[in-house]
Design a protein around this motif. Structure first.
Motif, PDB file in Angstrom:
ATOM      1  N   UNK A   1       0.812  -1.218   0.000  1.00 58.09           N
ATOM      2  CA  UNK A   1       0.000   0.000   0.000  1.00 58.09           C
ATOM      3  C   UNK A   1       0.843   1.264   0.000  1.00 58.09           C
ATOM      4  N   UNK A   2       2.018   1.216   0.632  1.00 57.58           N
ATOM      5  CA  UNK A   2       2.840   2.419   0.777  1.00 57.58           C
ATOM      6  C   UNK A   2       4.037   2.452  -0.166  1.00 57.58           C
ATOM      7  N   UNK A   3       4.477   1.268  -0.634  1.00 55.54           N
ATOM      8  CA  UNK A   3       5.685   1.197  -1.451  1.00 55.54           C
ATOM      9  C   UNK A   3       6.954   1.356  -0.641  1.00 55.54           C
ATOM     10  N   UNK A   4       6.850   1.328   0.684  1.00 54.68           N
ATOM     11  CA  UNK A   4       8.014   1.525   1.557  1.00 54.68           C
ATOM     12  C   UNK A   4       8.323   0.240   2.314  1.00 54.68           C
ATOM     13  N   UNK A   5       9.595  -0.150   2.329  1.00 54.48           N
ATOM     14  CA  UNK A   5      10.005  -1.315   3.101  1.00 54.48           C
ATOM     15  C   UNK A   5       9.955  -1.063   4.598  1.00 54.48           C
ATOM     16  N   UNK A   6      10.064   0.208   5.007  1.00 55.42           N
ATOM     17  CA  UNK A   6      10.167   0.538   6.431  1.00 55.42           C
ATOM     18  C   UNK A   6       8.852   1.006   7.057  1.00 55.42           C
ATOM     19  N   UNK A   7       7.857   1.311   6.246  1.00 54.18           N
ATOM     20  CA  UNK A   7       6.572   1.760   6.792  1.00 54.18           C
ATOM     21  C   UNK A   7       5.947   0.757   7.756  1.00 54.18           C
ATOM     22  N   UNK A   8       6.084  -0.571   7.544  1.00 50.79           N
ATOM     23  CA  UNK A   8       5.490  -1.519   8.501  1.00 50.79           C
ATOM     24  C   UNK A   8       6.044  -1.401   9.913  1.00 50.79           C
ATOM     25  N   UNK A   9       7.193  -0.756  10.103  1.00 55.85           N
ATOM     26  CA  UNK A   9       7.759  -0.645  11.448  1.00 55.85           C
ATOM     27  C   UNK A   9       6.865   0.174  12.378  1.00 55.85           C
ATOM     28  N   UNK A  10       6.106   1.122  11.834  1.00 53.97           N
ATOM     29  CA  UNK A  10       5.179   1.891  12.670  1.00 53.97           C
ATOM     30  C   UNK A  10       4.094   0.980  13.248  1.00 53.97           C
ATOM     31  N   UNK A  11       3.604   0.059  12.429  1.00 61.41           N
ATOM     32  CA  UNK A  11       2.599  -0.900  12.890  1.00 61.41           C
ATOM     33  C   UNK A  11       3.165  -1.806  13.986  1.00 61.41           C
ATOM     34  N   UNK A  12       4.380  -2.323  13.787  1.00 63.97           N
ATOM     35  CA  UNK A  12       5.000  -3.181  14.793  1.00 63.97           C
ATOM     36  C   UNK A  12       5.221  -2.423  16.096  1.00 63.97           C
ATOM     37  N   UNK A  13       5.641  -1.166  15.998  1.00 61.09           N
ATOM     38  CA  UNK A  13       5.869  -0.353  17.198  1.00 61.09           C
ATOM     39  C   UNK A  13       4.572  -0.143  17.975  1.00 61.09           C
ATOM     40  N   UNK A  14       3.481   0.093  17.277  1.00 61.01           N
ATOM     41  CA  UNK A  14       2.195   0.301  17.942  1.00 61.01           C
ATOM     42  C   UNK A  14       1.767  -0.937  18.718  1.00 61.01           C
ATOM     43  N   UNK A  15       1.866  -2.094  18.094  1.00 59.88           N
ATOM     44  CA  UNK A  15       1.438  -3.324  18.749  1.00 59.88           C
ATOM     45  C   UNK A  15       2.339  -3.670  19.935  1.00 59.88           C
ATOM     46  N   UNK A  16       3.634  -3.418  19.797  1.00 60.49           N
ATOM     47  CA  UNK A  16       4.561  -3.670  20.901  1.00 60.49           C
ATOM     48  C   UNK A  16       4.249  -2.750  22.078  1.00 60.49           C
ATOM     49  N   UNK A  17       3.936  -1.491  21.801  1.00 64.00           N
ATOM     50  CA  UNK A  17       3.589  -0.544  22.852  1.00 64.00           C
ATOM     51  C   UNK A  17       2.324  -0.936  23.589  1.00 64.00           C
ATOM     52  N   UNK A  18       1.325  -1.447  22.857  1.00 61.56           N
ATOM     53  CA  UNK A  18       0.089  -1.888  23.504  1.00 61.56           C
ATOM     54  C   UNK A  18       0.341  -3.066  24.441  1.00 61.56           C
ATOM     55  N   UNK A  19       1.214  -3.977  24.033  1.00 65.03           N
ATOM     56  CA  UNK A  19       1.544  -5.103  24.901  1.00 65.03           C
ATOM     57  C   UNK A  19       2.245  -4.640  26.172  1.00 65.03           C
ATOM     58  N   UNK A  20       3.190  -3.724  26.034  1.00 62.80           N
ATOM     59  CA  UNK A  20       3.878  -3.207  27.204  1.00 62.80           C
ATOM     60  C   UNK A  20       2.927  -2.566  28.187  1.00 62.80           C
ATOM     61  N   UNK A  21       1.991  -1.779  27.686  1.00 64.74           N
ATOM     62  CA  UNK A  21       1.011  -1.143  28.560  1.00 64.74           C
ATOM     63  C   UNK A  21       0.106  -2.161  29.244  1.00 64.74           C
ATOM     64  N   UNK A  22      -0.289  -3.196  28.506  1.00 65.29           N
ATOM     65  CA  UNK A  22      -1.159  -4.226  29.084  1.00 65.29           C
ATOM     66  C   UNK A  22      -0.447  -4.984  30.199  1.00 65.29           C
ATOM     67  N   UNK A  23       0.833  -5.259  30.022  1.00 62.31           N
ATOM     68  CA  UNK A  23       1.587  -6.001  31.039  1.00 62.31           C
ATOM     69  C   UNK A  23       1.691  -5.197  32.327  1.00 62.31           C
ATOM     70  N   UNK A  24       1.830  -3.873  32.221  1.00 58.87           N
ATOM     71  CA  UNK A  24       1.869  -3.016  33.412  1.00 58.87           C
ATOM     72  C   UNK A  24       0.603  -3.209  34.244  1.00 58.87           C
ATOM     73  N   UNK A  25      -0.551  -3.303  33.570  1.00 56.99           N
ATOM     74  CA  UNK A  25      -1.826  -3.420  34.277  1.00 56.99           C
ATOM     75  C   UNK A  25      -2.068  -4.827  34.827  1.00 56.99           C
ATOM     76  N   UNK A  26      -1.569  -5.848  34.126  1.00 61.68           N
ATOM     77  CA  UNK A  26      -1.884  -7.231  34.486  1.00 61.68           C
ATOM     78  C   UNK A  26      -0.968  -7.766  35.583  1.00 61.68           C
ATOM     79  N   UNK A  27       0.314  -7.406  35.551  1.00 57.51           N
ATOM     80  CA  UNK A  27       1.296  -8.009  36.447  1.00 57.51           C
ATOM     81  C   UNK A  27       0.919  -7.872  37.922  1.00 57.51           C
ATOM     82  N   UNK A  28       0.296  -6.790  38.279  1.00 58.02           N
ATOM     83  CA  UNK A  28      -0.045  -6.569  39.686  1.00 58.02           C
ATOM     84  C   UNK A  28      -1.139  -7.525  40.181  1.00 58.02           C
TER      85      UNK A  28
END
Length: 419
Positions: A388-415
């Motif tokens: 869709x974008x023609x960029x090899x690096x554009x998917x990194x934004x998607x990976x960063x978003x999903x990784x950030x959501x996991x980090x936030x979820x772990x903060x809430x669950x671990x306790x």
């Protein structure tokens, strides 16, 4: 004088972990070899990037569907027979992938590879709960996961070189990628059958006092856990939340490892150089997996060792897409790869804090199977973002978003999980 506990853990580590790491190294190479085979296979089978990504992702669908049943069987029959079945099956399917002749056959074989390998990773996690006390478990898991980093490094090095065999014995380079990487799995079947004990009680290299110490230590820890019933564990809200929280970790890991050879090829290098450059990030991952669990060994809380690396991964994935030069982009990707993997050994300690026995087998499998849907999503979505974008690096934004959501979820669950 060496403490009996220290001596026991050391002996288990040296006797058990090298074999488990070797098995995981071979398994990881056999699931990730599609990243290099893609560089030729797409053209030969007439596939688009998105269609090939879907075929690669079908591995995770088969893996997810059969992971819980596989782990429950392992808990009953023991790791020796079940791991031998797993590695023999995935070796045969990988060999067959070298002779995929149509897109449909490629799709079917990738799905069957997931079915064949289902249960191996969570099976080892369950196995480690039988051999290591909780205090030493994060280090053991970190050592085990180093194999995945080395597999990416070895796979990258040999993947590029195997593509250069194009035409040898009438086979295309991508065929050699599958055929050559299938052989080690098949050769390891008799090794597992003869070298892997069913349980610590059957280990000939542990003394009777060491077996007694380990059994007593694990029994004492088991009294603090809440679930031993597999069905009750699968309905536990904390298991469900851990499934969701874990999703972004394999998604970002598989998305990066699958797409990295394509990014590096975009820098204008050949197949062999591409393979050698792809070794560098995974050596960094191995170093992080070795160092961080030792750095955390004296800590009472693991949460920051899960969330901190995730945050570093988010930042560096974004930087990789935003920086102006290939050298800086590649450096950011190397740091991101290490950060994505570094926190995972600590994550996998969490289920063992409230699950035991068959419940632990089911819980590990459930969390890993749902999490590995992230691999399905990554290998399906990343090529679509590229198209869709023609960029090899554009998917990194998607990976960063999903990784950030996991980090936030772990903060809430671990306790919510008992210490």
């Amino acid at each position: 004088m060496v403490d009996i506990g220290e001596a026991t853990v050391r002996r288990i580590t040296w006797r058990l972990m090298p074999l488990l790491c070797l098995l995981y190294l071979v398994a990881y190479i056999d699931r990730q070899n599609v990243a290099f085979a893609k560089l030729q296979m797409v053209g030969d089978l007439g596939l688009s990037e998105a269609a090939y990504g879907l075929g690669s992702a079908l591995f995770f669908l088969g893996y997810c569907l059969f992971e819980i049943p596989s782990n429950l069987v392992l808990e009953r029959v023991g790791p020796r027979l079940w791991f031998a079945r797993i590695i023999g099956a995935w070796g045969l399917v990988t060999l067959a992938l070298g002779f995929a002749w149509t897109p449909t056959s490629f799709y079917i074989l990738r799905f069957l590879l997931g079915v064949a390998e289902a249960g191996f990773f969570p099976g080892v996690l369950y196995l480690l709960t039988l051999w290591f006390p909780q205090k030493e478990r994060a280090q053991a898991i970190g050592q085990f996961m180093i194999a995945s980093a080395l597999a990416n490094a070895v796979g990258a090095a040999i993947g590029g070189l195997l593509l250069e065999l194009d035409g040898v014995a009438g086979l295309r380079g991508w065929q050699w990628v599958f055929v050559a990487t299938a052989v080690p799995a098949l050769l390891l079947v008799p090794v597992v059958l003869t070298r892997l004990p069913r349980s610590p009680a059957e280990a000939p290299w542990l003394t009777d006092p060491q077996k007694e110490w380990l059994a007593a230590t694990l029994a004492e820890e088991g009294t603090t856990r809440e679930h031993a019933n597999p069905l009750r564990a699968l309905g536990d809200g904390r298991v469900i939340l851990l499934c969701l929280a874990y999703l972004g970790l394999p998604l970002s890991a598989y998305g990066l490892s699958y797409w990295l050879p394509t990014i590096v090829r975009g820098f204008g290098v050949g197949n062999a150089t591409n393979g050698l450059l792809n070794v560098i990030p995974w050596l960094g991952v191995a170093a992080a997996l070795w160092w961080l669990p030792r750095r955390a060994a004296s800590s009472d809380g693991f949460k920051r060792f899960i969330v901190g690396p995730a945050l570093v991964g988010v930042v560096t994935l974004i930087l990789a897409a935003a920086l102006p030069s290939p050298a800086l982009q590649f450096a950011a990707l190397c740091i991101a790869a290490a950060a994505i993997f570094a926190g995972q050994p600590f994550f996998w300690v969490l289920p063992g804090r409230f699950l035991t026995g068959g419940a632990a087998a089911a819980g590990f499998a459930a969390i890993n199977s749902v999490g590995n849907l992230g691999g399905f999503v990554a290998q399906s979505v990343v090529p679509k973002i590229h198209d869709a974008t023609g960029s090899d690096l554009a998917p990194m934004f998607f990976l960063a978003t999903m990784l950030g959501l996991s980090g936030g979820a772990i903060v809430l669950i671990e306790r919510r999980i008992p210490r």
